[in-house]
Design a protein around this motif. Structure first.
Motif, PDB file in Angstrom:
ATOM      1  N   ALA A 258      47.995  23.374  -6.653  1.00 33.05           N
ATOM      2  CA  ALA A 258      46.824  22.718  -7.235  1.00 33.05           C
ATOM      3  C   ALA A 258      47.042  22.588  -8.736  1.00 33.05           C
ATOM      4  O   ALA A 258      47.977  23.166  -9.302  1.00 33.05           O
ATOM      5  N   ILE A 259      46.164  21.814  -9.377  1.00 30.61           N
ATOM      6  CA  ILE A 259      46.141  21.695 -10.835  1.00 30.61           C
ATOM      7  C   ILE A 259      44.789  22.197 -11.313  1.00 30.61           C
ATOM      8  O   ILE A 259      43.752  21.842 -10.743  1.00 30.61           O
ATOM      9  N   VAL A 260      44.789  23.046 -12.339  1.00 32.86           N
ATOM     10  CA  VAL A 260      43.534  23.528 -12.910  1.00 32.86           C
ATOM     11  C   VAL A 260      43.392  23.008 -14.335  1.00 32.86           C
ATOM     12  O   VAL A 260      44.379  22.826 -15.053  1.00 32.86           O
ATOM     13  N   GLY A 267      39.303  17.103 -16.997  1.00 35.67           N
ATOM     14  CA  GLY A 267      39.170  17.186 -15.545  1.00 35.67           C
ATOM     15  C   GLY A 267      38.645  15.899 -14.944  1.00 35.67           C
ATOM     16  O   GLY A 267      39.145  15.425 -13.917  1.00 35.67           O
ATOM     17  N   LEU A 268      37.623  15.312 -15.578  1.00 33.40           N
ATOM     18  CA  LEU A 268      37.083  14.035 -15.100  1.00 33.40           C
ATOM     19  C   LEU A 268      38.156  12.954 -15.122  1.00 33.40           C
ATOM     20  O   LEU A 268      38.296  12.173 -14.177  1.00 33.40           O
ATOM     21  N   TYR A 288      41.252  20.825 -10.014  1.00 30.74           N
ATOM     22  CA  TYR A 288      40.014  21.597 -10.070  1.00 30.74           C
ATOM     23  C   TYR A 288      39.682  21.994 -11.504  1.00 30.74           C
ATOM     24  O   TYR A 288      40.577  22.350 -12.283  1.00 30.74           O
ATOM     25  N   ASP A 289      38.406  21.949 -11.835  1.00 27.08           N
ATOM     26  CA  ASP A 289      37.964  22.654 -13.031  1.00 27.08           C
ATOM     27  C   ASP A 289      38.163  24.141 -12.785  1.00 27.08           C
ATOM     28  O   ASP A 289      38.058  24.610 -11.641  1.00 27.08           O
ATOM     29  N   PHE A 293      37.607  26.165  -9.297  1.00 25.66           N
ATOM     30  CA  PHE A 293      38.735  26.794  -8.613  1.00 25.66           C
ATOM     31  C   PHE A 293      38.451  28.266  -8.324  1.00 25.66           C
ATOM     32  O   PHE A 293      38.658  28.749  -7.205  1.00 25.66           O
ATOM     33  N   LEU A 294      37.953  28.986  -9.319  1.00 27.30           N
ATOM     34  CA  LEU A 294      37.741  30.428  -9.171  1.00 27.30           C
ATOM     35  C   LEU A 294      36.607  30.751  -8.202  1.00 27.30           C
ATOM     36  O   LEU A 294      36.679  31.728  -7.451  1.00 27.30           O
TER      37      LEU A 294
END
Length: 422
Positions: A258-260, A267-268, A288-289, A293-294
């Motif tokens: 994933a990408i955070v 992010g948008l 994910y923001d 994600f968390l």
């Protein structure tokens, strides 16, 4: 609308059906932070949509006045959320700005920043340091009515500005391309963003510490560049698409799950604007923001330490809340923390007046919008304002310094990192 009309502004064709959707009901007026201050139809969302429609029909010229009226928008998306007809006024304005740039209506400063500087990540930190140094120096030595101020790129309110401190060491300089852990559960790519890299490397420190504490390896490709938010928001879609394609190429070759992102606008841009507005494509893995994600994607460790308890409130960044639909996750994260006593402010989701370059171009209006946020904050006695957007964080920090308010500004991930004792 005829084929001839469409050819005059071909980009508007993406949202052509939205031009006729506007009912002129005025619901957007009640939520637009700019209209709340200016009270004129030309600064209202429906007024800007009508302006784009008339330009599309060929009834008005794409003049400098047209450009200025289009630039008088924060892209906060409050009008989109309030519209009963689903008019995408935000996209119409961005596409109309792109029509102007396609016709060569772009300043020399924008050309330098968008088409040269931001593409060369290593040049950005020293240039940013010099720019903030010169801005601060001008504030100290130039009288307010000095003729030299006419040559400043953003002359409005320049004497009041407090410029952010540029970090001595950027995130890219500090960390290797992969931060490893002993028994990784997964590996994520971390898109850092300009604001974090230049001004808030402490946010990146917290992101990396929290992820590795949760047994997640972090890939930080040093080839990543600016996400392009400020670029396509100014109408330079072609340059914005180049940035998108570069970042897509860099992250898609990584072996990640994933990408955070810890930046609302970044992010948008990565999630929605790359594939939808810029037509550049999607990442191979989900984006994910960090709060999303968390809270939603992993079983977050709860091994918190006892420590100082802070009174905290939270400001919803427009591009996180309305742009990505992420409102609950940051609050759930803060509610977990033993070091946070949370206070919800009134109008937490109202724009702070930052709006990227808006507060540079229209500083007096930005200040008036911020006054309304301060009214909400002053009703509650807090020590920390948390927000998930570096742009908002800078805007609040500047305001608190100007007003001499003893309130610190932090990203929620920093409070989580502190709760872990990291």
């Amino acid at each position: 609308m005829t084929q001839t009309e469409t050819k005059k502004m071909p980009r508007i064709e993406q949202r052509m059906d939205h031009l006729s959707k506007c009912l002129k009901c005025g619901k957007c007026l009640s939520v637009c932070p700019i209209y709340a201050e200016m009270k004129t139809e030309q600064t209202a969302p429906r007024g800007r949509v009508a302006l784009v429609e008339q330009a599309f029909k060929g009834n008005i010229d794409l003049s400098d006045i047209f450009k200025k009226r289009l630039s008088f928008c924060l892209n906060c998306k409050a009008c989109v959320e309030a519209c009963p007809s689903g008019v995408r006024g935000d996209d119409l304005i961005l596409l109309a700005r792109a029509e102007l740039v396609d016709r060569g209506n772009i300043t020399y400063i924008e050309r330098f920043i968008f088409r040269f500087l931001l593409k060369r990540g290593r040049l950005l930190p020293p240039v940013a340091k010099w720019a903030t140094f010169l801005g601060t120096l001008a504030n100290k030595i130039l009288p307010e009515n000095n003729p030299l101020t006419l040559f400043l790129p953003f002359p409005d309110g320049w004497k009041e500005r407090i410029y952010p401190k540029i970090a001595k060491e950027t995130v890219m300089d500090k960390y290797p391309e992969v931060v490893k852990v002993a028994n990784p559960k997964m590996r994520v790519g971390y898109f850092v963003g300009c604001g974090t890299n230049l001004v808030y490397p402490n946010v990146a420190d917290a992101v990396i510490k929290v992820l590795t504490h949760n047994d997640i390896e972090v890939a930080i490709p040093h080839e990543q560049i600016c996400c392009g938010t400020s670029i396509y928001n100014s109408g330079d879609f072609e340059s914005g698409k180049e940035y998108a394609q570069r970042n897509l190429e860099v992250f898609d070759k990584l072996n990640i799950d994933a990408i955070v992102v810890a930046c609302a606008s970044g992010g948008l841009t990565l999630k929605k604007e790359y594939p939808e507005l810029l037509k550049a494509g999607k990442f191979k893995v989900p984006v994910y923001d960090i709060s999303e994600f968390l809270i939603d994607q992993i079983d977050l460790k709860k091994d918190f330490k006892k420590g100082q308890i802070y009174k905290v409130t939270y400001h919803d960044p427009c591009h996180l809340n309305r742009g990505q639909g992420i409102k609950d996750q940051p609050r759930k994260l803060l509610d977990l923390l033993p070091n946070v006593e949370f206070y919800e402010m009134d109008l937490a989701d109202r724009c702070c007046g930052g709006g990227g370059s808006f507060n540079l171009k229209y500083y007096p209006t930005s200040k008036e919008i911020m006054k309304r946020k301060l009214e909400s904050i002053n009703k509650i006695e807090v020590e920390i304002l948390a927000s998930g957007c570096p742009g908002c964080m800078m805007r609040f920090e500047e305001t608190f310094l100007q007003k001499k308010l003893p309130i610190k500004v932090k990203h929620p991930i920093e409070l989580l990192c502190e709760a872990y004792g990291l």
